[in-house]
Enzyme design. Structure first.
Site, PDB file in Angstrom:
ATOM      1  N   ASN A  10       0.883  -1.167   0.000  1.00  0.00           N
ATOM      2  CA  ASN A  10       0.000   0.000   0.000  1.00  0.00           C
ATOM      3  C   ASN A  10       0.925   1.223   0.000  1.00  0.00           C
ATOM      4  O   ASN A  10       1.435   1.628   1.043  1.00  0.00           O
ATOM      5  CB  ASN A  10      -0.881  -0.053   1.256  1.00  0.00           C
ATOM      6  CG  ASN A  10      -1.845   1.114   1.333  1.00  0.00           C
ATOM      7  OD1 ASN A  10      -1.784   2.046   0.520  1.00  0.00           O
ATOM      8  ND2 ASN A  10      -2.721   1.080   2.319  1.00  0.00           N
ATOM      9  N   LYS A  17       3.160   0.825   3.238  1.00  0.00           N
ATOM     10  CA  LYS A  17       2.778  -0.196   4.214  1.00  0.00           C
ATOM     11  C   LYS A  17       2.833  -1.542   3.506  1.00  0.00           C
ATOM     12  O   LYS A  17       2.448  -1.625   2.341  1.00  0.00           O
ATOM     13  CB  LYS A  17       1.357   0.049   4.729  1.00  0.00           C
ATOM     14  CG  LYS A  17       1.230   1.307   5.554  1.00  0.00           C
ATOM     15  CD  LYS A  17      -0.188   1.395   6.134  1.00  0.00           C
ATOM     16  CE  LYS A  17      -0.469   2.798   6.598  1.00  0.00           C
ATOM     17  NZ  LYS A  17      -1.859   3.190   6.485  1.00  0.00           N
ATOM     18  N   ARG A  87      -2.502  -2.128  -3.508  1.00  0.00           N
ATOM     19  CA  ARG A  87      -3.694  -1.308  -3.330  1.00  0.00           C
ATOM     20  C   ARG A  87      -3.593  -0.138  -4.298  1.00  0.00           C
ATOM     21  O   ARG A  87      -2.620   0.606  -4.289  1.00  0.00           O
ATOM     22  CB  ARG A  87      -3.759  -0.770  -1.906  1.00  0.00           C
ATOM     23  CG  ARG A  87      -4.927   0.164  -1.740  1.00  0.00           C
ATOM     24  CD  ARG A  87      -4.912   0.850  -0.398  1.00  0.00           C
ATOM     25  NE  ARG A  87      -6.092   1.676  -0.280  1.00  0.00           N
ATOM     26  CZ  ARG A  87      -6.107   2.853   0.336  1.00  0.00           C
ATOM     27  NH1 ARG A  87      -5.020   3.340   0.865  1.00  0.00           N
ATOM     28  NH2 ARG A  87      -7.213   3.533   0.406  1.00  0.00           N
ATOM     29  N   HIS A 176     -12.650   3.028  -0.312  1.00  0.00           N
ATOM     30  CA  HIS A 176     -12.712   2.025   0.765  1.00  0.00           C
ATOM     31  C   HIS A 176     -13.429   0.757   0.306  1.00  0.00           C
ATOM     32  O   HIS A 176     -13.935  -0.015   1.130  1.00  0.00           O
ATOM     33  CB  HIS A 176     -13.501   2.539   1.999  1.00  0.00           C
ATOM     34  CG  HIS A 176     -12.844   3.628   2.781  1.00  0.00           C
ATOM     35  ND1 HIS A 176     -13.575   4.631   3.382  1.00  0.00           N
ATOM     36  CD2 HIS A 176     -11.554   3.878   3.074  1.00  0.00           C
ATOM     37  CE1 HIS A 176     -12.748   5.449   4.020  1.00  0.00           C
ATOM     38  NE2 HIS A 176     -11.514   5.020   3.834  1.00  0.00           N
ATOM     39  N   GLY A 206     -12.975   5.292   9.892  1.00  0.00           N
ATOM     40  CA  GLY A 206     -11.565   5.406  10.276  1.00  0.00           C
ATOM     41  C   GLY A 206     -11.225   6.874  10.321  1.00  0.00           C
ATOM     42  O   GLY A 206     -12.062   7.705  10.673  1.00  0.00           O
ATOM     43  N   ASN A 207      -9.997   7.213   9.966  1.00  0.00           N
ATOM     44  CA  ASN A 207      -9.672   8.625   9.828  1.00  0.00           C
ATOM     45  C   ASN A 207     -10.449   9.170   8.639  1.00  0.00           C
ATOM     46  O   ASN A 207     -11.109  10.194   8.713  1.00  0.00           O
ATOM     47  CB  ASN A 207      -8.170   8.773   9.657  1.00  0.00           C
ATOM     48  CG  ASN A 207      -7.674  10.026  10.326  1.00  0.00           C
ATOM     49  OD1 ASN A 207      -8.458  10.893  10.720  1.00  0.00           O
ATOM     50  ND2 ASN A 207      -6.376  10.143  10.426  1.00  0.00           N
ATOM     51  N   ARG A 237     -11.531  15.746   7.022  1.00  0.00           N
ATOM     52  CA  ARG A 237     -12.308  16.157   5.846  1.00  0.00           C
ATOM     53  C   ARG A 237     -13.727  16.544   6.249  1.00  0.00           C
ATOM     54  O   ARG A 237     -14.329  15.900   7.116  1.00  0.00           O
ATOM     55  CB  ARG A 237     -12.392  15.021   4.821  1.00  0.00           C
ATOM     56  CG  ARG A 237     -11.062  14.624   4.234  1.00  0.00           C
ATOM     57  CD  ARG A 237     -11.271  13.631   3.083  1.00  0.00           C
ATOM     58  NE  ARG A 237     -10.031  12.976   2.760  1.00  0.00           N
ATOM     59  CZ  ARG A 237      -9.820  11.652   2.838  1.00  0.00           C
ATOM     60  NH1 ARG A 237     -10.804  10.842   3.167  1.00  0.00           N
ATOM     61  NH2 ARG A 237      -8.643  11.154   2.537  1.00  0.00           N
ATOM     62  N   ASP A 278      -8.730  12.716  16.591  1.00  0.00           N
ATOM     63  CA  ASP A 278      -8.766  11.372  17.156  1.00  0.00           C
ATOM     64  C   ASP A 278     -10.012  11.225  18.035  1.00  0.00           C
ATOM     65  O   ASP A 278     -10.181  11.953  19.007  1.00  0.00           O
ATOM     66  CB  ASP A 278      -7.489  11.127  17.979  1.00  0.00           C
ATOM     67  CG  ASP A 278      -7.351   9.666  18.358  1.00  0.00           C
ATOM     68  OD1 ASP A 278      -8.371   9.032  18.709  1.00  0.00           O
ATOM     69  OD2 ASP A 278      -6.226   9.148  18.294  1.00  0.00           O
ATOM     70  N   GLY A 326     -11.212   2.040  12.639  1.00  0.00           N
ATOM     71  CA  GLY A 326     -10.775   2.505  13.973  1.00  0.00           C
ATOM     72  C   GLY A 326     -11.889   3.002  14.880  1.00  0.00           C
ATOM     73  O   GLY A 326     -12.024   2.539  16.021  1.00  0.00           O
ATOM     74  N   GLU A 381      -8.244  -4.982   5.270  1.00  0.00           N
ATOM     75  CA  GLU A 381      -8.052  -4.690   3.852  1.00  0.00           C
ATOM     76  C   GLU A 381      -6.888  -5.475   3.256  1.00  0.00           C
ATOM     77  O   GLU A 381      -6.937  -5.892   2.106  1.00  0.00           O
ATOM     78  CB  GLU A 381      -7.850  -3.181   3.667  1.00  0.00           C
ATOM     79  CG  GLU A 381      -9.151  -2.423   3.908  1.00  0.00           C
ATOM     80  CD  GLU A 381      -8.968  -0.923   4.065  1.00  0.00           C
ATOM     81  OE1 GLU A 381      -8.598  -0.489   5.172  1.00  0.00           O
ATOM     82  OE2 GLU A 381      -9.200  -0.195   3.097  1.00  0.00           O
TER      83      GLU A 381
HETATM   84  P1  ADP Z   1      -7.168   4.988   8.799  1.00  0.00           P
HETATM   85  O1  ADP Z   1      -6.855   3.594   8.326  1.00  0.00           O
HETATM   86  O2  ADP Z   1      -8.237   5.673   8.027  1.00  0.00           O
HETATM   87  O3  ADP Z   1      -5.987   5.846   9.079  1.00  0.00           O
HETATM   88  P2  ADP Z   1      -8.190   3.691  11.184  1.00  0.00           P
HETATM   89  O4  ADP Z   1      -9.259   2.815  10.661  1.00  0.00           O
HETATM   90  O5  ADP Z   1      -6.966   3.076  11.733  1.00  0.00           O
HETATM   91  O6  ADP Z   1      -7.846   4.856  10.202  1.00  0.00           O
HETATM   92  O7  ADP Z   1      -8.859   4.607  12.325  1.00  0.00           O
HETATM   93  C1  ADP Z   1      -8.096   5.568  12.991  1.00  0.00           C
HETATM   94  C2  ADP Z   1      -8.996   6.314  13.935  1.00  0.00           C
HETATM   95  O8  ADP Z   1      -9.685   5.415  14.797  1.00  0.00           O
HETATM   96  C3  ADP Z   1      -8.242   7.242  14.878  1.00  0.00           C
HETATM   97  O9  ADP Z   1      -8.045   8.490  14.303  1.00  0.00           O
HETATM   98  C4  ADP Z   1      -9.161   7.306  16.067  1.00  0.00           C
HETATM   99  O10 ADP Z   1     -10.029   8.408  15.889  1.00  0.00           O
HETATM  100  C5  ADP Z   1     -10.000   6.070  15.995  1.00  0.00           C
HETATM  101  N1  ADP Z   1      -9.786   5.177  17.125  1.00  0.00           N
HETATM  102  C6  ADP Z   1      -8.843   4.228  17.270  1.00  0.00           C
HETATM  103  N2  ADP Z   1      -8.965   3.618  18.463  1.00  0.00           N
HETATM  104  C7  ADP Z   1     -10.026   4.187  19.097  1.00  0.00           C
HETATM  105  C8  ADP Z   1     -10.676   4.010  20.360  1.00  0.00           C
HETATM  106  N3  ADP Z   1     -10.255   3.094  21.245  1.00  0.00           N
HETATM  107  N4  ADP Z   1     -11.743   4.776  20.625  1.00  0.00           N
HETATM  108  C9  ADP Z   1     -12.177   5.695  19.759  1.00  0.00           C
HETATM  109  N5  ADP Z   1     -11.614   5.928  18.564  1.00  0.00           N
HETATM  110  C10 ADP Z   1     -10.555   5.178  18.228  1.00  0.00           C
END
Ligand code: ADP
Length: 396
Positions: A10, A17, A87, A176, A206-207, A237, A278, A326, A381
């Site tokens: 990726n 990654k 990816r 996604h 996620g983010n 965003r 976050d 996340g 993924e």
């Molecule tokens: P990406 O792959 O889009 O970078 P992820 O799917 O890894 O993102 O998600 C990252 C986000 O998940 C973080 O920015 C955070 O907001 C959220 N996150 C991760 N762990 C937790 C948790 N325990 N509680 C709440 N939010 C979380």
């Protein structure tokens, strides 16, 4: 000996990654990341090992990765390596499936750079370097957009002048897709049903964040559009807004297109609303009584609820609403707020105890006998890219 390993790459603009998987059982033989490529502070994290050294470009990055793999006896020259799965963010409307990369395919991915200027160039760099390292090996592109190519025209088209749209390939592509495909299939398995029989709403939070409506295993709508900017409120965003905000900021604030691009993609969403992107921090601040964090949380959840309602109408019948990524996998307060008060109208509710459970397994969080299942399904993924890659190469 048959080759059973797949290397998943990726490649981002400043990071790569990677994971090496054994497809006999899907196990991870290696997991790593090269970050801050091109900077003095670049580093490679390979499992427990960390290498800190300047890594100038993607070629140097992959060379360093191959050295680390070789050190573990997993070198890229191994006969056990069946393929590399890349990816690729944007596959336009042509790439509806994973595709073995040849010169023609690479040229088409390059032609899509104008619609994915931030992503496709980095993906292309990764492909070029990997091909140069192992020209004999099948290299497969797995597209983020592919799962969404089944969207009907009425969901994929914007209501703008057709000639202008077609001349510049302006339409809704969605992203996604690898995650939405994997999670919707796993959700059907969790319900003990064939994916072709169930309708699910997948919330990938996620983010970056996106929702999709999946009917019988096929995507019929998704919240991201021409680019990943449309739809849900995300970490940085804005998601949906009146496009006239852009004209307004140009005329009234004198901002350039690039400045507005940066504003909407990098300085908006949760970060723009409260200074944090976050969700953990936002929940902590909300619990401590912080008004800006609370409002950011409420705006995020409000948008999510609108999409759940919209996709319920799109699907007609919903069997499951599924949270992933996340925030979706970890943030119980987001899941609770997303369906709060929707039991009567939409058949949605979460059981507080089940919702509070922390687990890395797919699980139901709705009460027994609920009309619509609510589930948490961790996304994967890399496994999906490896599975799709291996399925394609295995057929040859
Ligand atoms: P990406 O792959 O889009 O970078 P992820 O799917 O890894 O993102 O998600 C990252 C986000 O998940 C973080 O920015 C955070 O907001 C959220 N996150 C991760 N762990 C937790 C948790 N325990 N509680 C709440 N939010 C979380």
């Amino acid at each position: 000996m048959t080759a059973t390993r797949v290397l998943v790459l990726n490649s981002g603009s400043s990071s790569v990654k990677y994971q090496l998987l054994d497809m006999r059982n899907g196990s991870r033989l290696a997991v790593g990341l090269v970050e801050r490529i091109g900077e003095q502070s670049s580093r490679l994290v390979h499992g427990e090992r960390v290498r800190t050294e300047p890594i100038a470009d993607h070629e140097a990055a992959l060379k360093a990765v191959s050295e680390e793999l070789a050190q573990d006896g997993l070198g890229l020259d191994s006969h056990e390596l069946a393929a590399v799965g890349h990816r690729v963010v944007h596959g336009g409307i042509r790439f509806t499936e994973p595709t073995v990369i040849d010169d023609d395919v690479l040229a088409e991915i390059e032609r899509l750079v104008p619609v994915a200027p931030l992503h496709n160039p980095a993906n292309i760099m990764g492909i070029r370097v990997a091909r140069a390292m192992r020209p004999d090996l099948p290299q497969v592109a797995v597209f983020d957009t592919a799962f969404h190519t089944t969207m009907p025209e009425h969901a994929a088209r914007y209501a703008i002048d057709v000639e202008t749209a077609d001349a510049h390939r302006v339409r809704r592509y969605g992203f996604h897709g690898t995650s939405h495909a994997y999670v919707s299939r796993r959700a059907a398995a969790l319900l003990g049903r064939d994916p072709r029989e169930v309708n699910v709403i997948v919330l990938h939070l996620g983010n970056g964040a996106s929702a999709s409506a999946v009917a019988g295993g096929r995507c019929v709508d998704t919240s991201m559009g021409l680019t990943p900017l449309e739809g849900l409120v995300m970490g940085t965003r804005s998601g949906d807004l009146d496009p006239a905000v852009i004209f307004h900021l140009t005329r009234v604030a004198g901002m350039s297109v690039d400045e507005i691009d940066t504003l909407l993609n990098k300085r908006s969403g949760l970060l723009g609303l409260c200074g944090d992107n976050d969700m953990r921090e936002i929940i902590r601040r909300t619990e401590a009584g912080d008004a800006a964090a609370r409002l950011a949380f409420e705006i995020y959840v409000h948008r999510l609820r609108k999409y759940i309602g919209a996709y319920t109408a799109v699907l007609g019948r919903v069997d499951a609403v599924v949270f992933t990524a996340g925030v979706g996998e970890n943030a119980a307060p987001v899941r609770e707020a997303a369906v709060a008060g929707l039991t009567e109208a939409l058949g949605l509710s979460v059981d507080p105890e089940l919702n509070a459970v922390r687990s890395s397994s797919p699980r139901l969080i709705s009460p027994d006998g609920a009309r619509v299942a609510v589930a948490v399904v961790p996304t994967d993924e890399e496994l999906e890219i490896a599975t799709q890659t291996y399925a394609l190469v295995g057929k040859k």
